[in-house]
Scaffold this motif. Structure first.
Motif, PDB file in Angstrom:
ATOM      1  N   LEU A   1       0.682   7.166  -6.886  1.00  0.00           N
ATOM      2  CA  LEU A   1      -0.382   8.018  -6.894  1.00  0.00           C
ATOM      3  C   LEU A   1      -0.364   9.459  -6.640  1.00  0.00           C
ATOM      4  O   LEU A   1      -0.951  10.355  -7.102  1.00  0.00           O
ATOM      5  N   THR A   2       0.738   9.575  -5.763  1.00  0.00           N
ATOM      6  CA  THR A   2       1.062  11.069  -5.385  1.00  0.00           C
ATOM      7  C   THR A   2       1.713  11.830  -6.792  1.00  0.00           C
ATOM      8  O   THR A   2       1.419  12.990  -6.974  1.00  0.00           O
TER       9      THR A   2
ATOM     10  N   LYS B   1       1.177   4.351  -2.892  1.00  0.00           N
ATOM     11  CA  LYS B   1       1.140   5.766  -2.778  1.00  0.00           C
ATOM     12  C   LYS B   1       2.001   6.582  -3.418  1.00  0.00           C
ATOM     13  O   LYS B   1       1.567   7.732  -3.742  1.00  0.00           O
ATOM     14  N   THR B   2       3.258   6.170  -3.696  1.00  0.00           N
ATOM     15  CA  THR B   2       4.201   7.030  -4.225  1.00  0.00           C
ATOM     16  C   THR B   2       3.674   7.169  -5.682  1.00  0.00           C
ATOM     17  O   THR B   2       3.814   8.438  -6.144  1.00  0.00           O
TER      18      THR B   2
ATOM     19  N   ILE C   1       0.698  -1.161   0.030  1.00  0.00           N
ATOM     20  CA  ILE C   1       0.147  -0.218   0.108  1.00  0.00           C
ATOM     21  C   ILE C   1       0.779   1.227   0.121  1.00  0.00           C
ATOM     22  O   ILE C   1       0.677   2.361  -0.702  1.00  0.00           O
ATOM     23  N   HIS C   2       1.927   1.357   0.841  1.00  0.00           N
ATOM     24  CA  HIS C   2       2.817   2.411   1.033  1.00  0.00           C
ATOM     25  C   HIS C   2       3.643   2.607  -0.626  1.00  0.00           C
ATOM     26  O   HIS C   2       3.763   3.537  -0.902  1.00  0.00           O
TER      27      HIS C   2
ATOM     28  N   LEU D   1      -7.422   2.152  -2.336  1.00  0.00           N
ATOM     29  CA  LEU D   1      -6.509   1.831  -1.548  1.00  0.00           C
ATOM     30  C   LEU D   1      -6.465   2.202  -0.028  1.00  0.00           C
ATOM     31  O   LEU D   1      -6.028   1.378   0.923  1.00  0.00           O
ATOM     32  N   ASP D   2      -7.368   3.229   0.236  1.00  0.00           N
ATOM     33  CA  ASP D   2      -7.843   3.752   1.616  1.00  0.00           C
ATOM     34  C   ASP D   2      -8.401   2.485   2.270  1.00  0.00           C
ATOM     35  O   ASP D   2      -8.135   2.130   3.317  1.00  0.00           O
TER      36      ASP D   2
ATOM     37  N   HIS E   1      -7.537   6.361  -5.243  1.00  0.00           N
ATOM     38  CA  HIS E   1      -7.078   6.451  -3.587  1.00  0.00           C
ATOM     39  C   HIS E   1      -8.240   5.802  -2.778  1.00  0.00           C
ATOM     40  O   HIS E   1      -7.474   5.398  -1.673  1.00  0.00           O
TER      41      HIS E   1
END
Length: 343
Positions: free
Chosen positions: A137-138, A134-135, A130-131, A167-168, A164
């Motif tokens: 996605l950012t 996030k990269t 998941i982390h 993923l959340d 998002h």
């Protein structure tokens, strides 16, 4: 008394054997002339008395062992506490049973530890994935700011928001079994939490021309802000998803006669049928409306309810097809919240 009746039923073979033996002796003594002076009543009374003494003695010995085992299962204990309190047993059979039982408990303890290890490893892997997600996605979010075409920009922002949200959901699904360790209970202002969540849904709402009307949100409650935000996010997501274009979502608070704070999120969407209503919080349940939408996973409300239960929050819903749905969060009183924290 119930245990004594069960013991009598269990030892029916003993009783039948004693009755048969007594009948046989009585017939034998009646036929044999050499026992004509023997008192059958006296002999039967003595035999019955001795049998009852033996029967009651065995009942005391055997049920004492059973009661000592039952008393262990009535208490919340760890495997080690259970093993420490196991009786040794008096008879040879009792000792054999206890030896086998201890081996089974130790085997169960080992399997449980192995399962916990696997679960923790899977949790760590999921959180790591998941982390890592996030990269990009950012990066995608930053790239969206440079898209000159406003129509394309809005469409891409909506799709980014869906990614998002998914993923959340996965992040909170992974953390849910360990929510007690992840809680930070503090005073939370509902207005700031709700306005922040509304801001997150801005691209999606603008695309569908959906507005929000808020009322009486200046309330403070004792809870975990991160998990409360997640719960509200899932409900607002459902409200936006199933609202028709150009409609409004109303968010307001009130208090019941006992003083419980109630946060309600009301939409004017397609609603939920009475047949589906009892199951909307079930895992992966999408219902008739959800099956018509490929975006529905059936996980949002399930995760929201389970998260809320761990915070002492009760979620209720009123819905009617074609009219809309109202989801209400009933917050616990402060003394109830203290009981939850002390668990």
């Amino acid at each position: 008394m119930r245990l004594f009746l069960l013991y009598i039923k269990e030892r029916t073979a003993w009783i039948l054997f004693f009755v048969f033996f007594q009948l046989w002796i009585n017939i034998l003594l009646t036929i044999d002339v050499s026992f004509t002076n023997t008192s059958l009543l006296y002999m039967n009374s003595i035999n019955l008395f001795l049998f009852l003494i033996f029967f009651l003695w065995r009942f005391y010995q055997e049920t004492r062992f059973i009661k000592s085992i039952v008393s262990i299962s009535e208490k919340d204990s760890t495997f080690d506490q259970v093993i420490a309190r196991l009786p040794n047993g008096k008879s040879l059979f009792d000792k054999i049973i206890m030896d086998e039982l201890q081996e089974l408990i130790l085997l169960g303890k080992q399997e449980l530890n192995d399962s916990k290890t696997v679960l923790l490893e899977e949790k760590d892997q999921a959180l790591s994935w998941i982390h890592e997600m996030k990269t990009p996605l950012t990066s995608m979010k930053l790239l969206l700011d440079n898209v000159q075409d406003s129509i394309l920009n809005k469409k891409l922002e909506v799709e980014w928001l869906r990614l998002h949200m998914l993923l959340d959901q996965q992040l909170h699904k992974t953390r849910l079994p360990f929510i007690e360790k992840d809680n930070v209970i503090e005073e939370v202002n509902l207005k700031s939490v709700i306005f922040q969540e509304i801001k997150e849904f801005k691209p999606w709402c603008m695309q569908r021309n959906i507005g929000f009307e808020t009322k009486d949100l200046d309330e403070v409650t004792l809870t975990d802000q991160k998990w409360l935000s997640f719960i509200i996010r899932q409900i607002i997501s459902n409200a936006v998803k199933y609202s028709r274009e150009g409609q409004e979502i109303q968010i307001y608070t009130e208090k019941d006669e006992l003083g419980h704070l109630i946060l309600s999120i009301q939409d004017e969407g397609v609603g939920v049928s009475q047949a589906d209503l009892p199951r909307i919080f079930d895992k992966t349940f999408t219902g008739r409306v959800g099956r018509e939408s490929t975006a529905s996973t059936g996980m949002g409300l399930y995760l929201a309810k389970n998260s809320a239960e761990n915070l002492g929050i009760t979620i209720s819903v009123i819905s009617e097809v074609g009219i809309g749905s109202t989801f209400s969060l009933h917050f616990p009183l402060q003394n109830k919240m203290q009981q939850i924290l002390s668990r």
